[in-house]
Design a protein around this motif. Sequence first.
Motif, mmCIF file in Angstrom:
data_model
loop_
_atom_site.group_PDB
_atom_site.id
_atom_site.type_symbol
_atom_site.label_atom_id
_atom_site.label_comp_id
_atom_site.label_asym_id
_atom_site.label_seq_id
_atom_site.Cartn_x
_atom_site.Cartn_y
_atom_site.Cartn_z
ATOM 1 N N CYS A 96 -88.236 -41.264 -45.492
ATOM 2 C CA CYS A 96 -87.847 -41.355 -46.903
ATOM 3 C C CYS A 96 -88.618 -42.457 -47.628
ATOM 4 N N ALA A 97 -88.747 -42.315 -48.940
ATOM 5 C CA ALA A 97 -89.302 -43.390 -49.758
ATOM 6 C C ALA A 97 -88.341 -44.571 -49.802
ATOM 7 N N GLN A 98 -87.039 -44.287 -49.760
ATOM 8 C CA GLN A 98 -86.020 -45.334 -49.708
ATOM 9 C C GLN A 98 -85.799 -45.740 -48.253
ATOM 10 N N SER A 99 -85.450 -46.991 -48.054
ATOM 11 C CA SER A 99 -85.308 -47.503 -46.697
ATOM 12 C C SER A 99 -83.881 -48.009 -46.464
ATOM 13 N N PRO A 100 -83.282 -47.723 -45.295
ATOM 14 C CA PRO A 100 -83.858 -46.985 -44.168
ATOM 15 C C PRO A 100 -83.870 -45.471 -44.370
ATOM 16 N N ARG A 101 -83.138 -44.970 -45.352
ATOM 17 C CA ARG A 101 -83.159 -43.565 -45.752
ATOM 18 C C ARG A 101 -82.529 -43.469 -47.112
ATOM 19 N N LEU A 102 -82.609 -42.282 -47.725
ATOM 20 C CA LEU A 102 -81.931 -42.075 -49.002
ATOM 21 C C LEU A 102 -80.422 -42.176 -48.797
ATOM 22 N N PRO A 103 -79.683 -42.639 -49.797
ATOM 23 C CA PRO A 103 -78.245 -42.838 -49.633
ATOM 24 C C PRO A 103 -77.465 -41.536 -49.558
ATOM 25 N N PHE A 104 -76.383 -41.560 -48.754
ATOM 26 C CA PHE A 104 -75.433 -40.461 -48.660
ATOM 27 C C PHE A 104 -74.216 -40.799 -49.518
ATOM 28 N N ALA A 105 -73.770 -39.843 -50.332
ATOM 29 C CA ALA A 105 -72.499 -39.928 -51.036
ATOM 30 C C ALA A 105 -71.607 -38.849 -50.426
ATOM 31 N N VAL A 106 -70.668 -39.248 -49.589
ATOM 32 C CA VAL A 106 -69.896 -38.314 -48.771
ATOM 33 C C VAL A 106 -68.609 -37.926 -49.496
ATOM 34 N N ALA A 107 -68.464 -36.631 -49.752
ATOM 35 C CA ALA A 107 -67.258 -36.114 -50.386
ATOM 36 C C ALA A 107 -66.191 -35.881 -49.323
ATOM 37 N N ALA A 108 -65.028 -36.466 -49.509
ATOM 38 C CA ALA A 108 -63.987 -36.356 -48.486
ATOM 39 C C ALA A 108 -62.647 -36.781 -49.052
ATOM 40 N N THR A 109 -61.585 -36.145 -48.519
ATOM 41 C CA THR A 109 -60.217 -36.583 -48.807
ATOM 42 C C THR A 109 -59.378 -36.676 -47.539
ATOM 43 N N TYR A 115 -71.163 -43.368 -42.391
ATOM 44 C CA TYR A 115 -72.518 -42.987 -42.785
ATOM 45 C C TYR A 115 -72.800 -43.139 -44.280
ATOM 46 N N GLY A 116 -71.768 -43.265 -45.093
ATOM 47 C CA GLY A 116 -71.962 -43.200 -46.530
ATOM 48 C C GLY A 116 -72.357 -44.511 -47.170
ATOM 49 N N GLN A 117 -73.142 -44.392 -48.220
ATOM 50 C CA GLN A 117 -73.361 -45.509 -49.134
ATOM 51 C C GLN A 117 -72.435 -45.349 -50.346
ATOM 52 N N ALA A 118 -71.819 -44.185 -50.433
ATOM 53 C CA ALA A 118 -70.853 -43.911 -51.492
ATOM 54 C C ALA A 118 -69.868 -42.863 -50.996
ATOM 55 N N TRP A 119 -68.720 -42.820 -51.654
ATOM 56 C CA TRP A 119 -67.677 -41.821 -51.393
ATOM 57 C C TRP A 119 -67.462 -41.035 -52.675
ATOM 58 N N VAL A 120 -67.248 -39.720 -52.541
ATOM 59 C CA VAL A 120 -67.053 -38.841 -53.696
ATOM 60 C C VAL A 120 -65.708 -38.143 -53.590
ATOM 61 N N THR A 121 -64.998 -38.058 -54.709
ATOM 62 C CA THR A 121 -63.783 -37.260 -54.777
ATOM 63 C C THR A 121 -63.711 -36.559 -56.126
ATOM 64 N N THR A 122 -62.959 -35.455 -56.163
ATOM 65 C CA THR A 122 -62.668 -34.761 -57.423
ATOM 66 C C THR A 122 -61.191 -34.892 -57.778
ATOM 67 N N GLY A 123 -60.445 -35.662 -56.995
ATOM 68 C CA GLY A 123 -59.012 -35.787 -57.207
ATOM 69 C C GLY A 123 -58.234 -34.884 -56.266
ATOM 70 N N ASP A 124 -56.973 -34.720 -56.552
ATOM 71 C CA ASP A 124 -56.094 -33.890 -55.730
ATOM 72 C C ASP A 124 -56.053 -32.478 -56.300
ATOM 73 N N PRO A 125 -56.592 -31.479 -55.583
ATOM 74 C CA PRO A 125 -56.633 -30.112 -56.141
ATOM 75 C C PRO A 125 -55.254 -29.521 -56.402
ATOM 76 N N LYS A 126 -54.233 -30.032 -55.722
ATOM 77 C CA LYS A 126 -52.879 -29.487 -55.938
ATOM 78 C C LYS A 126 -52.359 -29.834 -57.332
ATOM 79 N N LEU A 127 -52.983 -30.810 -57.988
ATOM 80 C CA LEU A 127 -52.522 -31.233 -59.314
ATOM 81 C C LEU A 127 -53.336 -30.602 -60.442
ATOM 82 N N TYR A 128 -54.315 -29.778 -60.083
ATOM 83 C CA TYR A 128 -55.249 -29.244 -61.071
ATOM 84 C C TYR A 128 -54.547 -28.498 -62.196
#
Length: 300
Positions: A163-176, A187-200
């Motif tokens: 990768c051009a970024q070191s040590p690799r490009l960042p991972f943004a891991v989506a998880a609940t 493994y993540g440099q970031a965490w992603v969420t969309t909220g609680d789907p039961k409340l949609y």
Amino acid sequence: MSLRLSTVILPVDRWHQGGRAKWQRAEELGFHAAYTYDHLSWRSFRDGPWFGALPTLTAAATATERLRLGTLVTSPNFRHPVTLAKELISLDDVSGGRVTLGIGAGGNGFDATALGQEAWTPKERADRFAEFVALLDRLLTEGAVTQEGAFYSAVEARNVPGCAQSPRLPFAVAATGPRGLRLAARYGQAWVTTGDPKLYETGTPAQSDAALRAQAAKLDAACEETGRKPAELDRILLTGFTPDRSSMLDSVDAFVDFAGRQREAGFTEIVLHWPIPDSDFAADQAVFERIATEGLSQLG
């Protein structure tokens, strides 16, 4: 705590008929990053135009200079770590090191069966995701990888120069769930969420805020379990799937109220869908652009 504002541009426009202009406008408006979905098609857009994520991001890399670029999110549903790694290294090079890989376990939509396979059970998705992320991490940090897994293998897979970024490009891991949150912590440099789907459909903004805080607390626990400092991970909220998904874009004031609550909950990045008329992501373009240019400054 500082807060960044980003956007997600769905790949529904021909590049020379509005596609390029959206990515360039996102940079002009000062968004931190612009992401796109990595699907073969998606929900209500299934019977209309839908272009590939990685070619779109490569084109966006050549049309912009500062904007970070990425997927929200890539999944194992139709990807293999070996080929994905090669494409990501190429994209990171073309962009000059501006790529973030949003990655998740995938779901039961069209992508899950498009290659002719039966849809995986939740357990199999989780098992595959764990193996996928671990192998992809190796492929993006090592020059040559051989690994035999239950689902994914690599035999002398070479990824020079990396990768051009070191040590690799960042991972943004989506998880609940607990397994996904542990992957984000490891493994993540970031965490992603969309909220609680039961409340949609029937939840309230207050219930959604409480659910987001509970998810963030579980991430903290996963970090402590893996020996990671929680503050080391950025926390990304992909909007559009919470009870206040529409009202938050009604005005700058409405967005400021929403963003202030999420900043208090510890989020470091909020991602807004670029408006698409006659869809779930319809919004006033002028208000959207005012939010982009004025919203964060009004948080104080």
